[in-house]
Design a protein around this motif. Structure first.
Motif, PDB file in Angstrom:
ATOM      1  N   MET A 168       0.689  -0.992  -0.297  1.00 30.43           N
ATOM      2  CA  MET A 168       1.292  -0.219  -0.048  1.00 30.43           C
ATOM      3  C   MET A 168       0.738   1.814   0.019  1.00 30.43           C
ATOM      4  O   MET A 168       1.955   1.378   0.797  1.00 30.43           O
ATOM      5  CB  MET A 168      -0.836  -0.034   1.122  1.00 30.43           C
ATOM      6  CG  MET A 168      -2.150   0.915   1.294  1.00 30.43           C
ATOM      7  SD  MET A 168      -3.124   0.713   2.839  1.00 30.43           S
ATOM      8  CE  MET A 168      -2.822   3.152   3.254  1.00 30.43           C
ATOM      9  N   SER A 169       0.877   2.192  -0.899  1.00 33.94           N
ATOM     10  CA  SER A 169       1.366   3.942  -0.702  1.00 33.94           C
ATOM     11  C   SER A 169       0.376   4.725  -1.077  1.00 33.94           C
ATOM     12  O   SER A 169      -0.924   4.513  -1.340  1.00 33.94           O
ATOM     13  CB  SER A 169       2.152   3.497  -2.155  1.00 33.94           C
ATOM     14  OG  SER A 169       1.698   3.527  -2.930  1.00 33.94           O
ATOM     15  N   THR A 170       0.712   6.108   0.092  1.00 31.89           N
ATOM     16  CA  THR A 170       0.054   7.358  -0.714  1.00 31.89           C
ATOM     17  C   THR A 170      -0.315   7.580  -1.962  1.00 31.89           C
ATOM     18  O   THR A 170       1.104   7.990  -2.289  1.00 31.89           O
ATOM     19  CB  THR A 170       0.686   7.781   0.424  1.00 31.89           C
ATOM     20  OG1 THR A 170       0.117   7.642   1.469  1.00 31.89           O
ATOM     21  CG2 THR A 170      -0.268   9.713   0.150  1.00 31.89           C
ATOM     22  N   THR A 171      -1.207   8.211  -2.250  1.00 29.48           N
ATOM     23  CA  THR A 171      -1.501   8.224  -3.963  1.00 29.48           C
ATOM     24  C   THR A 171      -1.871  10.078  -3.625  1.00 29.48           C
ATOM     25  O   THR A 171      -2.689   9.875  -2.420  1.00 29.48           O
ATOM     26  CB  THR A 171      -2.262   7.752  -4.184  1.00 29.48           C
ATOM     27  OG1 THR A 171      -3.497   7.831  -4.004  1.00 29.48           O
ATOM     28  CG2 THR A 171      -1.840   6.371  -5.341  1.00 29.48           C
ATOM     29  N   GLU A 172      -1.796  10.796  -4.824  1.00 33.93           N
ATOM     30  CA  GLU A 172      -1.803  12.051  -4.979  1.00 33.93           C
ATOM     31  C   GLU A 172      -3.855  12.021  -4.775  1.00 33.93           C
ATOM     32  O   GLU A 172      -4.242  10.876  -5.854  1.00 33.93           O
ATOM     33  CB  GLU A 172      -1.695  12.856  -6.330  1.00 33.93           C
ATOM     34  CG  GLU A 172       0.126  13.011  -6.321  1.00 33.93           C
ATOM     35  CD  GLU A 172       0.310  13.615  -4.764  1.00 33.93           C
ATOM     36  OE1 GLU A 172      -0.387  14.798  -4.212  1.00 33.93           O
ATOM     37  OE2 GLU A 172       0.848  13.091  -3.896  1.00 33.93           O
ATOM     38  N   PRO A 173      -4.472  13.136  -3.789  1.00 38.01           N
ATOM     39  CA  PRO A 173      -6.299  12.880  -4.083  1.00 38.01           C
ATOM     40  C   PRO A 173      -6.439  13.113  -5.839  1.00 38.01           C
ATOM     41  O   PRO A 173      -7.740  12.513  -6.029  1.00 38.01           O
ATOM     42  CB  PRO A 173      -6.192  14.457  -3.682  1.00 38.01           C
ATOM     43  CG  PRO A 173      -5.109  14.349  -2.938  1.00 38.01           C
ATOM     44  CD  PRO A 173      -3.965  14.173  -3.627  1.00 38.01           C
ATOM     45  N   ARG A 232      -2.925   6.936 -14.432  1.00 34.52           N
ATOM     46  CA  ARG A 232      -2.954   7.471 -13.215  1.00 34.52           C
ATOM     47  C   ARG A 232      -2.279   7.008 -11.334  1.00 34.52           C
ATOM     48  O   ARG A 232      -2.448   7.745 -10.583  1.00 34.52           O
ATOM     49  CB  ARG A 232      -4.578   7.513 -13.100  1.00 34.52           C
ATOM     50  CG  ARG A 232      -5.414   7.903 -13.587  1.00 34.52           C
ATOM     51  CD  ARG A 232      -6.815   7.981 -13.661  1.00 34.52           C
ATOM     52  NE  ARG A 232      -7.378   8.923 -12.870  1.00 34.52           N
ATOM     53  CZ  ARG A 232      -7.418  10.423 -13.410  1.00 34.52           C
ATOM     54  NH1 ARG A 232      -7.549  10.061 -14.203  1.00 34.52           N
ATOM     55  NH2 ARG A 232      -7.567  11.352 -12.359  1.00 34.52           N
ATOM     56  N   MET A 233      -2.000   5.366 -11.394  1.00 35.34           N
ATOM     57  CA  MET A 233      -1.546   5.420 -10.270  1.00 35.34           C
ATOM     58  C   MET A 233      -0.508   3.904 -10.297  1.00 35.34           C
ATOM     59  O   MET A 233       0.172   2.354 -10.655  1.00 35.34           O
ATOM     60  CB  MET A 233      -2.597   4.169  -9.413  1.00 35.34           C
ATOM     61  CG  MET A 233      -3.375   5.504  -8.963  1.00 35.34           C
ATOM     62  SD  MET A 233      -3.706   4.263  -7.843  1.00 35.34           S
ATOM     63  CE  MET A 233      -5.205   5.056  -7.065  1.00 35.34           C
ATOM     64  N   PRO A 234       0.725   4.703 -11.330  1.00 31.37           N
ATOM     65  CA  PRO A 234       1.131   3.809 -11.817  1.00 31.37           C
ATOM     66  C   PRO A 234       2.189   2.938 -11.184  1.00 31.37           C
ATOM     67  O   PRO A 234       2.829   1.500 -11.005  1.00 31.37           O
ATOM     68  CB  PRO A 234       2.979   4.484 -12.531  1.00 31.37           C
ATOM     69  CG  PRO A 234       2.220   5.583 -12.148  1.00 31.37           C
ATOM     70  CD  PRO A 234       1.241   6.771 -11.658  1.00 31.37           C
ATOM     71  N   GLU A 235       2.648   3.288  -9.873  1.00 29.04           N
ATOM     72  CA  GLU A 235       3.277   2.543  -8.803  1.00 29.04           C
ATOM     73  C   GLU A 235       2.597   0.993  -8.129  1.00 29.04           C
ATOM     74  O   GLU A 235       2.840   0.808  -7.266  1.00 29.04           O
ATOM     75  CB  GLU A 235       3.463   3.429  -7.524  1.00 29.04           C
ATOM     76  CG  GLU A 235       2.684   3.798  -6.698  1.00 29.04           C
ATOM     77  CD  GLU A 235       1.959   5.344  -7.139  1.00 29.04           C
ATOM     78  OE1 GLU A 235       0.858   5.118  -6.428  1.00 29.04           O
ATOM     79  OE2 GLU A 235       2.102   5.439  -7.620  1.00 29.04           O
ATOM     80  N   ARG A 236       0.810   0.982  -8.295  1.00 35.63           N
ATOM     81  CA  ARG A 236       0.294   0.568  -7.675  1.00 35.63           C
ATOM     82  C   ARG A 236      -0.078   0.047  -9.141  1.00 35.63           C
ATOM     83  O   ARG A 236      -0.511  -1.825  -8.531  1.00 35.63           O
ATOM     84  CB  ARG A 236      -0.668   1.597  -7.302  1.00 35.63           C
ATOM     85  CG  ARG A 236      -0.859   2.029  -6.213  1.00 35.63           C
ATOM     86  CD  ARG A 236      -0.395   1.484  -5.255  1.00 35.63           C
ATOM     87  NE  ARG A 236      -1.486   0.476  -4.140  1.00 35.63           N
ATOM     88  CZ  ARG A 236      -1.360  -0.816  -4.134  1.00 35.63           C
ATOM     89  NH1 ARG A 236       0.819  -0.680  -3.944  1.00 35.63           N
ATOM     90  NH2 ARG A 236      -1.298  -1.266  -3.421  1.00 35.63           N
TER      91      ARG A 236
END
Length: 285
Positions: free
Chosen positions: A1-6, A97-101
């Protein structure tokens, strides 16, 4: 899990832009109503109590509104999508939108009713905005097929939510209520307004929470118990002695099974718990 931009989540303009680019028009046939409000999908994820170690299966991800919010909170998300265009587009939406996920996302392009296995680790949670016309069979199929699903939160038509969460004696208590109770403790978990969807449906929606528990202790099989349930509610205005006559072979045989199970032959299906239905099935067996 990681924090993503709003702004990683999809808003109304993003949804319409994506739909236009794909030439997608939501169809009534598949009960498609896309969630366009980021606060709503985050609320769904919170209500579902999605944890960082969860493997979540989502049925009917559509354009990815809820999928993105689930990826913020869970370890992995497996989405099951029947629509060819939506299934083809979703991985690119996740990646952009969430490349790291993106490595934590898997897609299964299939009708959920045909799904027999899922990629990766066994799912621990089911979170979905289920199409109104197939909500109950899809829910029951997924709970039956994937016993590792411990927690479920589904958004369904309000009327369906009422039926799933109904208790014995309630006028909307019926087959969905009893069968869902075979697998889980079921309760209403909130209401969802129409304005968070595009297109806005003509009905309100509700959230239903299901927490897995062991089925009733019985020597009867699930199939045998469900056959009693189906028979009892096929003629729900009749007493169980009459409603179960076909199932048991005769009214007298139905009465014998009911008495052996400790259930009044004059009772009706809507007054019985899943445990009582199991006892009736066991008595005949």
């Amino acid at each position: 899990m990681s924090t993503t931009e709003p702004d990683a989540l999809l808003g109304p303009a993003d949804i319409r832009e994506l739909a236009t680019a794909l030439g997608v028009r939501p169809t009534k046939q598949r009960g498609q109503n896309f969630v366009i409000d980021a606060n709503t999908v985050r609320r769904i994820v919170r209500t579902a109590e999605v944890r960082p170690d969860d493997v979540v299966v989502e049925v009917g991800p559509g354009l990815g509104s809820l999928t993105l919010a689930l990826l913020e909170a869970a370890d992995r998300v497996v989405a099951v999508e029947i629509d060819d265009t939506l299934a083809a587009a979703l991985p690119a939406t996740i990646t952009s939108r969430m490349p790291e996920r993106a490595p934590h996302f898997s897609l299964v392009h299939s009708d959920a009713m045909d799904v027999r296995e899922l990629p990766g680790p066994p799912p621990t949670a089911l979170v979905a905005n289920l199409p109104y016309n197939v909500a109950v069979p899809v829910l029951l199929h997924m709970l039956d097929r994937f016993p590792t699903i411990e927690r479920t939160l589904v958004m369904v038509q309000s009327e369906v939510a009422d039926r799933l969460a109904a208790r014995p004696g309630n006028k909307v208590y019926g087959v969905p209520s009893v069968k869902a109770n075979w697998y889980a403790d079921v309760k209403r978990a909130g209401a969802i307004g129409r304005n968070v969807f595009w297109p806005a449906p003509n009905v309100d929606s509700g959230l239903v929470s299901l927490v897995r528990r062991d089925p009733p202790e019985t020597t009867a099989s699930k199939r045998e118990v469900f056959a009693v349930v189906d028979a009892a509610f096929a003629q729900r205005r009749k007493t169980l002695r009459a409603a179960l006559a076909g199932w048991a072979g005769s009214p007298a045989a139905a009465e014998a099974a009911l008495v052996a199970a400790g259930v009044s032959p004059q009772a009706r299906g809507e007054s019985l718990t899943v445990e009582e239905f199991a006892r009736i099935a066991e008595a005949k067996a």
